[in-house]
Design a protein around this motif. Structure first.
Motif, short mmCIF file in Angstrom:
data_model
loop_
_atom_site.label_atom_id
_atom_site.label_comp_id
_atom_site.label_asym_id
_atom_site.label_seq_id
_atom_site.Cartn_x
_atom_site.Cartn_y
_atom_site.Cartn_z
N MET A 12 0.84 -1.18 0.00
CA MET A 12 0.00 0.00 0.00
C MET A 12 0.88 1.23 0.00
O MET A 12 2.05 1.17 0.36
CB MET A 12 -0.94 -0.03 1.20
N ASN A 13 0.31 2.34 -0.40
CA ASN A 13 1.02 3.61 -0.43
C ASN A 13 0.52 4.49 0.70
O ASN A 13 -0.68 4.58 0.95
CB ASN A 13 0.80 4.32 -1.76
N VAL A 14 1.48 5.12 1.40
CA VAL A 14 1.14 6.03 2.48
C VAL A 14 1.96 7.31 2.33
O VAL A 14 3.05 7.30 1.76
CB VAL A 14 1.36 5.42 3.89
N THR A 15 1.42 8.40 2.85
CA THR A 15 2.14 9.67 2.88
C THR A 15 2.68 9.86 4.28
O THR A 15 1.94 9.74 5.25
CB THR A 15 1.21 10.83 2.52
N LEU A 16 3.97 10.14 4.38
CA LEU A 16 4.61 10.39 5.66
C LEU A 16 4.89 11.87 5.79
O LEU A 16 5.35 12.51 4.83
CB LEU A 16 5.92 9.61 5.77
N LYS A 17 4.64 12.40 6.98
CA LYS A 17 4.96 13.80 7.27
C LYS A 17 5.82 13.83 8.53
O LYS A 17 5.56 13.10 9.49
CB LYS A 17 3.69 14.62 7.47
N TYR A 18 6.84 14.66 8.48
CA TYR A 18 7.78 14.80 9.60
C TYR A 18 7.75 16.24 10.08
O TYR A 18 7.74 17.16 9.27
CB TYR A 18 9.20 14.43 9.16
N PHE A 19 7.78 16.42 11.40
CA PHE A 19 7.68 17.76 11.96
C PHE A 19 8.83 18.05 12.93
O PHE A 19 9.39 17.15 13.54
CB PHE A 19 6.34 17.93 12.68
N ALA A 20 9.12 19.34 13.06
CA ALA A 20 10.07 19.87 14.04
C ALA A 20 11.44 19.20 13.92
O ALA A 20 11.97 19.11 12.82
CB ALA A 20 9.49 19.77 15.44
N SER A 21 12.01 18.74 15.02
CA SER A 21 13.37 18.18 15.01
C SER A 21 13.47 16.93 14.16
O SER A 21 14.54 16.62 13.62
CB SER A 21 13.83 17.90 16.44
N ILE A 22 12.38 16.18 14.02
CA ILE A 22 12.42 14.99 13.17
C ILE A 22 12.59 15.40 11.71
O ILE A 22 13.40 14.83 10.97
CB ILE A 22 11.16 14.12 13.39
N ARG A 23 11.84 16.40 11.29
CA ARG A 23 11.98 16.93 9.92
C ARG A 23 13.40 17.42 9.68
O ARG A 23 14.00 17.16 8.63
CB ARG A 23 10.97 18.05 9.68
N GLU A 71 7.13 12.60 2.49
CA GLU A 71 7.47 11.69 1.41
C GLU A 71 6.34 10.68 1.26
O GLU A 71 5.57 10.44 2.19
CB GLU A 71 8.80 10.98 1.67
N SER A 72 6.24 10.11 0.08
CA SER A 72 5.30 9.03 -0.17
C SER A 72 6.08 7.74 -0.24
O SER A 72 7.14 7.70 -0.88
CB SER A 72 4.55 9.26 -1.49
N VAL A 73 5.59 6.70 0.43
CA VAL A 73 6.29 5.42 0.43
C VAL A 73 5.31 4.28 0.16
O VAL A 73 4.12 4.39 0.43
CB VAL A 73 7.02 5.15 1.77
N SER A 74 5.86 3.22 -0.37
CA SER A 74 5.12 1.98 -0.53
C SER A 74 5.55 1.08 0.62
O SER A 74 6.74 0.95 0.89
CB SER A 74 5.46 1.35 -1.87
N THR A 75 4.60 0.47 1.31
CA THR A 75 4.93 -0.32 2.48
C THR A 75 4.07 -1.58 2.56
O THR A 75 2.95 -1.61 2.04
CB THR A 75 4.74 0.51 3.78
N GLN A 76 4.60 -2.58 3.23
CA GLN A 76 3.86 -3.79 3.54
C GLN A 76 3.39 -3.76 4.99
O GLN A 76 2.73 -4.69 5.46
CB GLN A 76 4.74 -5.03 3.32
N CYS A 132 -3.35 6.38 3.43
CA CYS A 132 -3.41 7.12 4.70
C CYS A 132 -2.23 8.08 4.84
O CYS A 132 -1.25 8.00 4.11
CB CYS A 132 -3.49 6.17 5.90
N GLU A 133 -2.36 8.99 5.79
CA GLU A 133 -1.31 9.95 6.11
C GLU A 133 -0.81 9.65 7.52
O GLU A 133 -1.60 9.54 8.45
CB GLU A 133 -1.85 11.37 6.06
N VAL A 134 0.50 9.51 7.65
CA VAL A 134 1.12 9.25 8.94
C VAL A 134 2.06 10.40 9.26
O VAL A 134 2.88 10.79 8.42
CB VAL A 134 1.92 7.92 8.93
N ALA A 135 1.94 10.96 10.45
CA ALA A 135 2.80 12.06 10.87
C ALA A 135 3.63 11.62 12.08
O ALA A 135 3.13 10.93 12.96
CB ALA A 135 1.97 13.27 11.23
N PHE A 136 4.88 12.03 12.09
CA PHE A 136 5.79 11.78 13.19
C PHE A 136 6.27 13.13 13.72
O PHE A 136 6.69 13.99 12.95
CB PHE A 136 7.03 10.99 12.72
#
Length: 83
Positions: free
Chosen positions: A1-12, A20-25, A72-76
């Motif tokens: 599946m494809n998911v959109t990852l978002k990174y914020f603050a010190s992680i970014r 970024e968009s990634v393909s994941t199992q 889905c969208e995943v934020a860290f």
């Protein structure tokens, strides 16, 4: 599946990109986090399981057991972020 990852603050800052968009199992947030940690480098450093990292799935805070869905969208982000 494809998911959109978002990174914020010190992680970014550490990873060097805001999203970024990634393909994941991965079926869960934990499995996705494990995949990202396995990339090594900055991913392994900032997303390590001993580090305090908050996660959101489709803009709702949740724990690592949350199930992922295609598109889905995943934020860290760190526990405290500035405005």
């Amino acid at each position: 599946m494809n998911v959109t990852l978002k990174y914020f603050a010190s992680i970014r800052e550490a990873i060097g990109q805001g999203s970024e968009s990634v393909s994941t199992q991965a079926a869960t947030l934990k499995a996705l986090r494990d995949e990202l940690i396995a990339r090594g480098g900055a991913y392994a450093d900032v997303l390590a399981h001993g580090r305090a990292v908050r996660m959101a799935l489709n803009q709702d805070l949740c724990d690592e057991s949350a199930a992922l869905t295609d598109g889905c969208e995943v934020a860290f982000f760190p526990p405290v972020t500035g405005g």
